[in-house]
Motif scaffolding. Structure first.
Motif, PDB file in Angstrom:
ATOM      1  N   PHE A  12       0.822  -1.195   0.000  1.00  0.00           N
ATOM      2  CA  PHE A  12       0.000   0.000   0.000  1.00  0.00           C
ATOM      3  C   PHE A  12       0.864   1.256   0.000  1.00  0.00           C
ATOM      4  O   PHE A  12       0.577   2.226  -0.702  1.00  0.00           O
ATOM      5  N   GLY A  13       1.946   1.236   0.771  1.00  0.00           N
ATOM      6  CA  GLY A  13       2.879   2.365   0.785  1.00  0.00           C
ATOM      7  C   GLY A  13       3.543   2.577  -0.565  1.00  0.00           C
ATOM      8  O   GLY A  13       3.698   3.714  -1.017  1.00  0.00           O
ATOM      9  N   VAL A  14       3.913   1.493  -1.237  1.00  0.00           N
ATOM     10  CA  VAL A  14       4.537   1.600  -2.560  1.00  0.00           C
ATOM     11  C   VAL A  14       3.529   2.121  -3.584  1.00  0.00           C
ATOM     12  O   VAL A  14       3.872   2.952  -4.434  1.00  0.00           O
ATOM     13  N   MET A  15       2.283   1.659  -3.493  1.00  0.00           N
ATOM     14  CA  MET A  15       1.264   2.134  -4.439  1.00  0.00           C
ATOM     15  C   MET A  15       1.009   3.632  -4.274  1.00  0.00           C
ATOM     16  O   MET A  15       0.900   4.361  -5.264  1.00  0.00           O
ATOM     17  N   ILE A  16       0.928   4.097  -3.042  1.00  0.00           N
ATOM     18  CA  ILE A  16       0.725   5.534  -2.818  1.00  0.00           C
ATOM     19  C   ILE A  16       1.941   6.328  -3.290  1.00  0.00           C
ATOM     20  O   ILE A  16       1.794   7.403  -3.879  1.00  0.00           O
ATOM     21  N   ALA A  17       3.137   5.807  -3.044  1.00  0.00           N
ATOM     22  CA  ALA A  17       4.347   6.490  -3.493  1.00  0.00           C
ATOM     23  C   ALA A  17       4.396   6.563  -5.022  1.00  0.00           C
ATOM     24  O   ALA A  17       4.770   7.598  -5.582  1.00  0.00           O
ATOM     25  N   LEU A  18       4.009   5.481  -5.688  1.00  0.00           N
ATOM     26  CA  LEU A  18       3.948   5.516  -7.152  1.00  0.00           C
ATOM     27  C   LEU A  18       2.927   6.538  -7.639  1.00  0.00           C
ATOM     28  O   LEU A  18       3.190   7.288  -8.582  1.00  0.00           O
ATOM     29  N   PHE A  19       1.778   6.569  -6.999  1.00  0.00           N
ATOM     30  CA  PHE A  19       0.747   7.521  -7.386  1.00  0.00           C
ATOM     31  C   PHE A  19       1.247   8.951  -7.250  1.00  0.00           C
ATOM     32  O   PHE A  19       1.118   9.757  -8.178  1.00  0.00           O
ATOM     33  N   PHE A  20       1.829   9.275  -6.092  1.00  0.00           N
ATOM     34  CA  PHE A  20       2.317  10.638  -5.890  1.00  0.00           C
ATOM     35  C   PHE A  20       3.470  10.973  -6.830  1.00  0.00           C
ATOM     36  O   PHE A  20       3.583  12.106  -7.313  1.00  0.00           O
ATOM     37  N   GLY A  21       4.360  10.004  -7.085  1.00  0.00           N
ATOM     38  CA  GLY A  21       5.475  10.244  -7.993  1.00  0.00           C
ATOM     39  C   GLY A  21       5.019  10.505  -9.414  1.00  0.00           C
ATOM     40  O   GLY A  21       5.473  11.449 -10.060  1.00  0.00           O
ATOM     41  N   ILE A  22       4.103   9.686  -9.896  1.00  0.00           N
ATOM     42  CA  ILE A  22       3.591   9.874 -11.255  1.00  0.00           C
ATOM     43  C   ILE A  22       2.805  11.171 -11.351  1.00  0.00           C
ATOM     44  O   ILE A  22       2.945  11.935 -12.314  1.00  0.00           O
ATOM     45  N   ARG A  23       1.980  11.435 -10.358  1.00  0.00           N
ATOM     46  CA  ARG A  23       1.155  12.650 -10.380  1.00  0.00           C
ATOM     47  C   ARG A  23       2.019  13.914 -10.379  1.00  0.00           C
ATOM     48  O   ARG A  23       1.779  14.844 -11.142  1.00  0.00           O
ATOM     49  N   SER A  24       3.036  13.935  -9.531  1.00  0.00           N
ATOM     50  CA  SER A  24       3.878  15.139  -9.469  1.00  0.00           C
ATOM     51  C   SER A  24       4.703  15.304 -10.731  1.00  0.00           C
ATOM     52  O   SER A  24       4.931  16.431 -11.183  1.00  0.00           O
ATOM     53  N   SER A  25       5.138  14.195 -11.325  1.00  0.00           N
ATOM     54  CA  SER A  25       5.920  14.322 -12.555  1.00  0.00           C
ATOM     55  C   SER A  25       5.058  14.802 -13.713  1.00  0.00           C
ATOM     56  O   SER A  25       5.542  15.503 -14.599  1.00  0.00           O
ATOM     57  N   ILE A  26       3.796  14.455 -13.717  1.00  0.00           N
ATOM     58  CA  ILE A  26       2.905  14.907 -14.793  1.00  0.00           C
ATOM     59  C   ILE A  26       2.494  16.362 -14.586  1.00  0.00           C
ATOM     60  O   ILE A  26       2.482  17.161 -15.523  1.00  0.00           O
ATOM     61  N   LEU A  27       2.149  16.716 -13.359  1.00  0.00           N
ATOM     62  CA  LEU A  27       1.598  18.047 -13.110  1.00  0.00           C
ATOM     63  C   LEU A  27       2.634  19.163 -13.074  1.00  0.00           C
ATOM     64  O   LEU A  27       2.361  20.278 -13.515  1.00  0.00           O
ATOM     65  N   TYR A  28       3.820  18.884 -12.530  1.00  0.00           N
ATOM     66  CA  TYR A  28       4.737  19.983 -12.229  1.00  0.00           C
ATOM     67  C   TYR A  28       5.976  20.043 -13.112  1.00  0.00           C
ATOM     68  O   TYR A  28       6.671  21.052 -13.102  1.00  0.00           O
ATOM     69  N   ALA A  29       6.293  18.995 -13.860  1.00  0.00           N
ATOM     70  CA  ALA A  29       7.505  19.009 -14.681  1.00  0.00           C
ATOM     71  C   ALA A  29       7.191  19.512 -16.085  1.00  0.00           C
ATOM     72  O   ALA A  29       6.096  19.316 -16.604  1.00  0.00           O
ATOM     73  N   HIS A  30       8.189  20.150 -16.687  1.00  0.00           N
ATOM     74  CA  HIS A  30       8.019  20.684 -18.034  1.00  0.00           C
ATOM     75  C   HIS A  30       8.826  19.911 -19.069  1.00  0.00           C
ATOM     76  O   HIS A  30       8.417  19.811 -20.211  1.00  0.00           O
ATOM     77  N   THR A  31       9.959  19.368 -18.680  1.00  0.00           N
ATOM     78  CA  THR A  31      10.788  18.604 -19.609  1.00  0.00           C
ATOM     79  C   THR A  31      10.863  17.157 -19.133  1.00  0.00           C
ATOM     80  O   THR A  31      10.495  16.832 -18.003  1.00  0.00           O
TER      81      THR A  31
END
Length: 78
Positions: A12-31
């Motif tokens: 469950f911890g890994v799934m939440i970490a993956l979710f937050f990692g993917i979400r932040s990379s999509i929302l906040y990164a430009h390159t």
């Protein structure tokens, strides 16, 4: 405490970490390099926060129950 409870909490911890990692990379990164960097940083930090948190949430009630059981058994033997 059974191993399955620990494995479930870690997953469950890994799934939440993956979710937050993917979400932040999509929302906040430009390159693409920023996306990889944001994903890695957020994923690792989320693992450091959520895996111990969920494991302690699963383990704490078991330790409390064992402590209470030993206390009651020692009173019954006296």
């Amino acid at each position: 405490m059974s191993i399955i409870n620990v494995v479930i909490s870690l997953n469950f911890g890994v799934m939440i970490a993956l979710f937050f990692g993917i979400r932040s990379s999509i929302l906040y990164a430009h390159t693409n390099s920023q996306r990889i960097c944001y994903f890695i940083v957020v994923f690792i930090v989320s693992l450091m926060i959520y895996c111990p948190l969920f494991t302690s949430i699963v383990a704490l009630p078991n330790f409390i129950a064992n402590w209470a059981s030993k206390k009651v058994n020692s009173k019954n033997q006296d």
